[in-house]
Design an enzyme around this catalytic site. Sequence first.
Site, PDB file in Angstrom:
ATOM      1  N   GLU A 111      -3.852  -9.447   3.520  1.00 20.29           N
ATOM      2  CA  GLU A 111      -4.992  -8.765   4.561  1.00 20.29           C
ATOM      3  C   GLU A 111      -6.104 -10.013   4.491  1.00 20.29           C
ATOM      4  OE1 GLU A 111      -2.599  -5.052   3.837  1.00 20.29           O
ATOM      5  OE2 GLU A 111      -3.203  -6.870   2.510  1.00 20.29           O
TER       6      GLU A 111
ATOM      7  N   GLU B  15       1.007  -1.031   0.041  1.00 20.84           N
ATOM      8  CA  GLU B  15       0.108   0.027   0.039  1.00 20.84           C
ATOM      9  C   GLU B  15       1.086   1.212   0.041  1.00 20.84           C
ATOM     10  OE1 GLU B  15      -4.007  -0.272   1.343  1.00 20.84           O
ATOM     11  OE2 GLU B  15      -3.147  -0.759   3.196  1.00 20.84           O
TER      12      GLU B  15
END
Length: 259
Positions: free
Chosen positions: A135, A115
């Site tokens: 995730e 990210e």
Amino acid sequence: MALTLPPTFTYEKRGRIALMTINRPEAMNSFTREMLVGMDAAFDDFNADPDLWVAVITGAGQKAFCAGMDLKDALPAIAGGDSMGYEDPAKRPFQQIYKPIIAAVNGVCIAGGLEFLQGMDIRIASENAIFGLGEVRWGVVPAGGTHIRLPQQIPWAVAMELLLTANNIDAKRAYDIGLINKIVPADKLMEEALAWAEKICQNGPLAVRTAKEIAVRALNNEPKFVLEKTMSARVFQSEDAKEGPRAFAEKRKPNYTGR
């Protein structure tokens, strides 16, 4: 005024270049909340300093650029339903920094590390670099802008592969899909990243910053970040989002219920 930063994040000024290092190699350079506060302060300083034109960021050691958020550190917050995201969606990593940012990716770049990477402009990777978003494996979602940025930066099918399977890809595939600019031997990584920074510094700084600002603002991502934050909140408030990080900390397979 001198910045007070945690030892896990270092910030050095080399002429026109700011060199930043995520300095927690014993934990794959994973983020703690203290590190994120220090990192924000360093980037604020970089953004405000007229003598700094380009930033280069890397991870300490040879094994990892950044493995994302340390789930053990984040577990209490996640258990309380906090996505660990920025409260102001406009402050997603680097969203309002128009000076160029170069990543020197040395090894693992996964979860919040990937990210982080998506907010950078030039990405140089070592041959052993690995990229991924794990995730969903732990019952949560990447809430730092990935759902918006990743499909803008790579083909849709590959973005969905990374988001939905939690599989990793190697440096060659990352280069082939356009996620990174160049692959170099590990011992040439910083040399190459700094060469790109010096090249950019030879150009007109106002023109460079304006070119980036136009490109970033034309994406109009701010409303999309609001959507991501709103929708990811329902995941982080679920029982599965508590179970996943707990299973990670206990080194066992999660027992999800879909609630």
